[in-house]
Write an enzyme that holds these catalytic residues in place. Structure first.
Site, PDB file in Angstrom:
ATOM      1  CB  CYS A 146      33.530  49.488  32.879  1.00  0.00           C
ATOM      2  SG  CYS A 146      32.422  50.473  33.854  1.00  0.00           S
ATOM      3  CE  LYS A 173      36.325  49.769  36.379  1.00  0.00           C
ATOM      4  NZ  LYS A 173      34.846  50.406  36.253  1.00  0.00           N
ATOM      5  CG  ASP A 218      33.534  47.369  36.936  1.00  0.00           C
ATOM      6  OD1 ASP A 218      34.968  47.393  37.454  1.00  0.00           O
ATOM      7  OD2 ASP A 218      32.779  48.468  36.615  1.00  0.00           O
TER       8      ASP A 218
HETATM    9  C1  C5J Z   1      30.334  48.660  33.451  1.00  0.00           C
HETATM   10  C2  C5J Z   1      28.516  49.757  33.013  1.00  0.00           C
HETATM   11  N1  C5J Z   1      31.302  47.730  34.491  1.00  0.00           N
HETATM   12  N2  C5J Z   1      28.295  49.079  32.569  1.00  0.00           N
HETATM   13  N3  C5J Z   1      29.648  49.568  33.994  1.00  0.00           N
HETATM   14  O1  C5J Z   1      30.887  48.119  32.320  1.00  0.00           O
HETATM   15  O2  C5J Z   1      27.714  50.781  33.566  1.00  0.00           O
END
Ligand code: C5J
Length: 224
Positions: free
Chosen positions: A164, A131, A23
């Site tokens: 994530c 995802k 991400d």
């Molecule tokens: C991720 C989030 N990528 N913190 N998303 O950690 O909402």
């Protein structure tokens, strides 16, 4: 190839390993994105980009498989449970147009904010998955893609460490993969959560996995 790591050295087997970059998308890292609109200090996350770039460059040079993920929902939000969208009753929710408009709709596939940052942009031959969950394995087909390629080891980097990244690492564990979390290539909006995650990953003899500085991996790859 032994990588100095905690709680003990990690035996990296490059042909059966993939670098998983979680991400690293504009939504979380750039000013004006989703993360910033929630009041987070995105500079903390931006600071790991040079280390991520160096790690990615070394991995590509060594010929390792790369997986990029994005937290992304379909434009009709059919893969976004109301519980996720409505939690906390925020002023801006997944699917809404972001605060300044330039990043497009929040966490929606194809929108400007949903793109992986330019510094880490995928190249041909790398796996890119959208995802809908926190974990990289939920509703993505990632496990099957890795199995087809004979991958057994996953090195994790990306954001955010305790959400994530950690979720994906735990999902990977349950599917039989192992590997390190690269300490300087992951970050949280909450430094104490990053520190706690590193501790809990490597506690109890590596109950979730290892942690290692990316420089240890880069050095080992350079010696090949
Ligand atoms: C991720 C989030 N990528 N913190 N998303 O950690 O909402």
């Amino acid at each position: 190839m032994n990588i100095p790591a905690l709680p003990f050295d990690y035996p990296l087997d490059l042909p059966h390993a993939a670098l998983v970059i979680i991400d690293m998308q504009r939504d979380f890292i750039e000013p004006g994105g989703f993360g910033a609109t929630l009041g987070n200090n995105v500079a903390l996350l931006e600071a790991i980009v040079p280390a991520c770039q160096a790690m990615l460059a070394a991995w590509r040079t060594a010929g390792g498989l790369v997986v990029h993920t994005r937290e992304a929902h379909r434009p009709d939000l059919s893969d976004c449970p109301p519980a996720k969208r409505n939690r906390g009753n925020p002023a801006l929710r997944i699917g809404d147009l972001g605060a300044m408009g330039a990043m497009g709709r929040i966490l929606v596939a194809g929108e400007p904010g949903n793109q992986i940052i330019q510094a880490l942009a995928p190249v041909a031959g790398e796996i890119v998955i959208n995802k809908p969950g926190k974990g990289a394995f939920y509703a993505t087909g990632l496990h099957e893609m890795l199995q087809q390629r004979g991958i057994q080891q996953l090195l994790f980097m990306g954001v955010t460490t305790e959400v994530c990244v950690q979720t994906s690492m735990r999902e990977a564990n349950d599917r039989g993969y192992d590997g390190p979390l690269l300490e300087d290539c992951t970050e949280s909006y909450f430094p104490q959560f990053k520190a706690a995650t590193l501790e809990m990953v490597r506690a109890q003899g590596g109950i979730v996995g290892w942690t290692a500085p990316s420089t240890a991996v880069v050095r080992a790859l350079a010696a090949l």
